[in-house]
Enzyme design. Sequence first.
Site, PDB file in Angstrom:
ATOM      1  N   ASP A 276       8.591  16.981  30.705  1.00  0.00           N
ATOM      2  CA  ASP A 276       9.599  18.269  30.228  1.00  0.00           C
ATOM      3  C   ASP A 276       8.932  18.640  28.851  1.00  0.00           C
ATOM      4  O   ASP A 276       8.539  17.769  27.900  1.00  0.00           O
ATOM      5  CB  ASP A 276      11.014  17.883  29.884  1.00  0.00           C
ATOM      6  CG  ASP A 276      11.678  18.763  29.383  1.00  0.00           C
ATOM      7  OD1 ASP A 276      11.783  19.728  30.036  1.00  0.00           O
ATOM      8  OD2 ASP A 276      12.464  18.583  28.291  1.00  0.00           O
ATOM      9  N   GLU A 318       5.513  20.749  32.889  1.00  0.00           N
ATOM     10  CA  GLU A 318       6.479  22.026  32.601  1.00  0.00           C
ATOM     11  C   GLU A 318       5.932  22.417  31.225  1.00  0.00           C
ATOM     12  O   GLU A 318       6.272  21.961  30.196  1.00  0.00           O
ATOM     13  CB  GLU A 318       7.894  21.285  32.754  1.00  0.00           C
ATOM     14  CG  GLU A 318       8.810  22.394  32.731  1.00  0.00           C
ATOM     15  CD  GLU A 318       9.421  22.840  31.302  1.00  0.00           C
ATOM     16  OE1 GLU A 318       9.969  23.694  31.072  1.00  0.00           O
ATOM     17  OE2 GLU A 318       9.223  21.873  30.354  1.00  0.00           O
ATOM     18  N   ASP A 383      15.743  26.577  35.462  1.00  0.00           N
ATOM     19  CA  ASP A 383      15.756  27.425  34.352  1.00  0.00           C
ATOM     20  C   ASP A 383      15.832  28.901  34.301  1.00  0.00           C
ATOM     21  O   ASP A 383      15.566  29.582  35.419  1.00  0.00           O
ATOM     22  CB  ASP A 383      14.657  26.920  33.662  1.00  0.00           C
ATOM     23  CG  ASP A 383      14.621  26.691  32.071  1.00  0.00           C
ATOM     24  OD1 ASP A 383      15.586  27.276  31.443  1.00  0.00           O
ATOM     25  OD2 ASP A 383      13.751  25.754  31.414  1.00  0.00           O
ATOM     26  N   ARG A 499      22.162  30.363  32.102  1.00  0.00           N
ATOM     27  CA  ARG A 499      21.641  29.847  33.347  1.00  0.00           C
ATOM     28  C   ARG A 499      22.474  29.202  34.286  1.00  0.00           C
ATOM     29  O   ARG A 499      22.196  28.929  35.266  1.00  0.00           O
ATOM     30  CB  ARG A 499      20.521  28.822  32.531  1.00  0.00           C
ATOM     31  CG  ARG A 499      19.416  29.461  31.852  1.00  0.00           C
ATOM     32  CD  ARG A 499      18.474  28.415  31.070  1.00  0.00           C
ATOM     33  NE  ARG A 499      19.304  27.535  30.333  1.00  0.00           N
ATOM     34  CZ  ARG A 499      18.868  26.534  29.496  1.00  0.00           C
ATOM     35  NH1 ARG A 499      17.725  26.431  29.792  1.00  0.00           N
ATOM     36  NH2 ARG A 499      19.625  26.076  28.741  1.00  0.00           N
TER      37      ARG A 499
END
Length: 622
Positions: A276, A318, A383, A499
């Site tokens: 991440d 990511e 996301d 989101r």
Amino acid sequence: MLNHLIERLAATRARQASWPAFAQRLRAHGQRLLDELHPLYGERADFAQVAEQLLQVAYEGWRDRSPSLRQLDAVREATPDWFASEQMLGGVCYADLWAGGFKGVQAQIPYLKELGLTYLHLMPPYLCPQPHNDGGYAVSSYRATDPQLGSIDELRSLATQLRKAGISLVLDFVFNHTSDEHEWAQAARAGDPHYSGYYWMFQDRAEPDVYEQTVREIFPDEHPGAFSQLPDGRWVWTTFHSYQWDLNYSNPAVFTAMAREMLYIANLGVDFLRMDAVAFVWKRQGTPCENLPEAHHLLRAYNALARIAAPSLLFKSEAIVHPDDVVSYISPEECQVSYNPLQMALLWNSLATREVNLLQYALEQRHQLPAHTAWVNYVRSHDDIGWTFADEDAALYGINGFDHRQFLNRFFVNRFDGSFARGEPFQDNPLTGDCRISGTAASLCGLEQGDVHGVARLLLLYGVVLSSGGIPLLYLGDEVGTLNDHDYAQDAHKAVDSRWLHRPPRDQARYAQRQDPASQAGQLHAGLRHLIGLRRHLPLLAGGELSVFWTHNPAVLGYRRGSVEDGLLLLGNFSEQPQRVAAHVLAGLPAQAQDLVSACGIALDQDLTLQPYQQLWLRLQA
């Protein structure tokens, strides 16, 4: 140094059953680990001690690895490109929202196999603050799970059952930050000097002010700048949310501590770690504190450590940054697979503009990757959608990047006349003009407002994802056309984060309709199952190599997998109008081809017309 370290470890470990295999891998990969650590910590007088402590952590991780995982390690080492197979299909979900928790996911394994999944990404299941936790990305413990999902033992059991079903488990390694409720953060808040050094903490604003001269705001709606103030007056680096404290990797104790947590997660039975926020993990004054060289050294050090202590573990990058920076994280020595945010963004761009120029150019210029790596191609994720195309690419087509992003934002939040999309803005920043988009794939494709082409649009997007190379990733719920969850706005804890609009709970009614060909859910489910089935029987779709086929029609995307004599030509119409590909453009191809999608023969020695949002998978054979 490596030989000396091996001797020191062998003095206490050599008689243990786990030592010989560990020592073999340490000799193979240990120097690379030291080489990556040296630019970070090599100037320290205690570098040898730092390295020795890290190798002790690595040995403990290997010692604790189960026999079944060690067996898998051997298989994967012998077949390093296993993840590039045409059999690979990923799925992603929140375990609680989609299935009620770990036991619910386990009960859904037959459905996952029916769908064809070989890879399941469960959104972060770790213990985290309630109710605010950034969708699970504020981790309070890497060794405990959210009790609403189930226990850590139930997660381990789920990993075992998935592996028996041929499904790899993917979990996040949230290694840029912890939550402010993590035991390290609690100790730092209490003034413990050891754990205060785990974070970027400052007594006053002097240094934060210097950093913020070059650091951008990520979540301006949540807090300005990159720092948050504690009740005692100190400031802590919080790139994202004020309850997510950035770890200070300039302190080698942080790397060692997080390495221990990484190997614990791997030993649960995890095949891929989603790394991440890789772009943010290293800070240096006078820079944007993104994409710094040290971030790559960190990732490659973690990679080398995995080769020693958890050899089958792979990393997924990511990095939602400039396309050139995205690619820089992808290599067998760093992250073997990576999200493809450029393709994702340009798929939506093509729907909005009815032009495939930027997408086609990206496939030609930015699609190829190093050997033994792969894209993870996707339509939507948990996301937001950010418009991460390169401005210099857009300029080649006379497109102003800033203005075009404003158009896309208006289009996908239904502020543009004639838009079929029903999304909402995320982190709309009037000072910079930055904005991102929230919304389920179905709602952004027009299903929410009843557009007649909504199903075909969504199938077209997934057709590209399934056929363009790499690992296709399905957001579970898309296969039945799950719509936006507008009820999120009624939850005070979620209303501040749009989101949650595209993180709906499982739509039981739509899943019940998936066998009904008269329903949208049934049409999508059947259409996707058909495309997935085609992919599984087409070795041509393994790997990532493709050749762009310029159709000379601005609305029609084209690319080829394999050769003209033995390959696939994939065409897609990104318009609600029929579109023609002229016969002279098709010259040089076989006169006849079989469209695998419709199972119909197609003449290629004459003009070819594609119906609105139609996709063709044309089998070419000399």
